[in-house]
Design an enzyme around this catalytic site. Structure first.
Site, short mmCIF file in Angstrom:
data_model
loop_
_atom_site.label_atom_id
_atom_site.label_comp_id
_atom_site.label_asym_id
_atom_site.label_seq_id
_atom_site.Cartn_x
_atom_site.Cartn_y
_atom_site.Cartn_z
N ASP A 47 -11.45 1.80 3.42
CA ASP A 47 -11.57 0.36 3.20
C ASP A 47 -13.02 -0.03 2.91
OD1 ASP A 47 -9.62 -1.54 2.94
OD2 ASP A 47 -9.35 -1.91 5.08
N LYS B 81 0.83 -1.21 0.00
CA LYS B 81 0.00 0.00 0.00
C LYS B 81 0.87 1.25 0.00
CE LYS B 81 -3.69 -2.54 2.24
NZ LYS B 81 -4.21 -3.08 3.49
N GLN C 224 -4.89 -2.36 9.51
CA GLN C 224 -4.62 -3.63 8.84
C GLN C 224 -5.14 -4.80 9.66
OE1 GLN C 224 -3.19 -4.06 5.69
NE2 GLN C 224 -3.87 -6.16 6.03
#
Length: 286
Positions: A120, A53, A97
């Site tokens: 997300d 990322k 995460q």
């Protein structure tokens, strides 16, 4: 027949070139998109994803910052960090995460992230907006799948789509996005009896099971579009999907490979959501 390959890596590169121009234009206007990722512990796969990322952000000019916390961090301290980022006007996207250590409630963490910074697309408010067809941050992997279908001008409206898998990350949201695109959708899962009776009539087959090569040509309708979300590592170290690529390629009209299929698109759509968040937040706050 040999299916046309939908190469997610190539599509991702093309989209990132477009996003780089978009970010450059935003910077001229004083808007500097910023994604902050919280990494708890040092799980090798999680670190690899986070590094990917960060690399992708660098390729498009998006600012990125990784906050590393020990796996022993308390849930309350993690939530405090998220609240701090929610209040930081310079941060447009927040991502924690997953997975998290067992002592931390993942759902509580997801719900603590501001819906306006939830790039997300996991927050219940954003899920609800997606379910009702409202503009929102879409879950990245399902968003990538829809983008791949559009890139090949594959008709979705009126088609029968079958999704194998019902996870909150892929199966459920991709089924909803296909419905939003006017497909007729059947969701199958581990309790589905006689799976082939459903998959053999699918115009679009999305496979998100997590078992190597479980779907071969006998499950696939002639001329179907097959999207393989699986990512499995064999004993010899080779990566493979949930679909037996060689056999299905001879029967399908379009197919995604593993690797270089859906995987690269997930991070790409995260970047797209971050740019969208920067536009929204800066316009609102400015």
């Amino acid at each position: 027949m040999s299916a046309e390959i939908i190469n997610g890596k190539n599509l991702s590169l093309a989209l990132k070139e477009e996003m780089k121009k978009e970010v450059d234009a935003l910077k001229i206007d004083g808007i500097h998109p910023q994604l902050t990722v919280i990494l708890v512990g040092d799980h090798p796969a999680s670190r690899s994803y986070v590094n990917g990322k960060e690399k992708a952000c660098g390729e498009t000019g998006i600012g990125s910052h990784i906050i590393e916390l020990p796996k022993t961090v308390s849930e309350s301290d993690l939530l405090k960090e998220i609240h701090r980022l929610n209040d930081d006007a310079n941060v447009h996207g927040i991502l924690v995460q997953l997975p998290l250590p067992f002592h931390i409630n993942e759902q509580k963490v997801i719900e603590t992230i501001s819906p306006e910074k939830d790039v997300d697309g996991f927050h219940p408010i954003n899920i609800g907006r997606m379910m009702t067809g409202m503009d929102t941050y879409l879950s990245c992997t399902p968003y990538g799948i829809i983008t791949m279908l559009r890139s090949k001008n594959i008709s979705i409206a009126g088609k029968h789509a079958v999704v194998i898998g019902r996870s909150n990350i892929v199966g459920k949201p991709v089924a909803q996005l296909l419905i939003n695109e006017n497909a007729t959708v059947t969701t199958c899962h581990s309790k589905t009896e006689n799976l082939k009776q459903f998959t053999r009539i699918a115009d679009i087959l999305v496979v998100a099971v997590g078992k190597a090569n479980i779907i071969d040509a006998s499950y696939v309708k002639e001329g179907a579009t097959v999207i393989d979300v699986g990512m499995n590592r064999l004993e010899n170290g080779k990566l493979t999907g949930d679909v037996d690529f060689d056999s299905v390629q001879e029967k399908a009209s379009f197919i995604t490979p593993v690797p270089r299929g859906v995987g690269p698109m997930t991070i790409t759509m995260l970047l797209k959501n971050t740019i969208k968040a920067a536009r929204r937040l800066e316009n609102r706050e400015g």
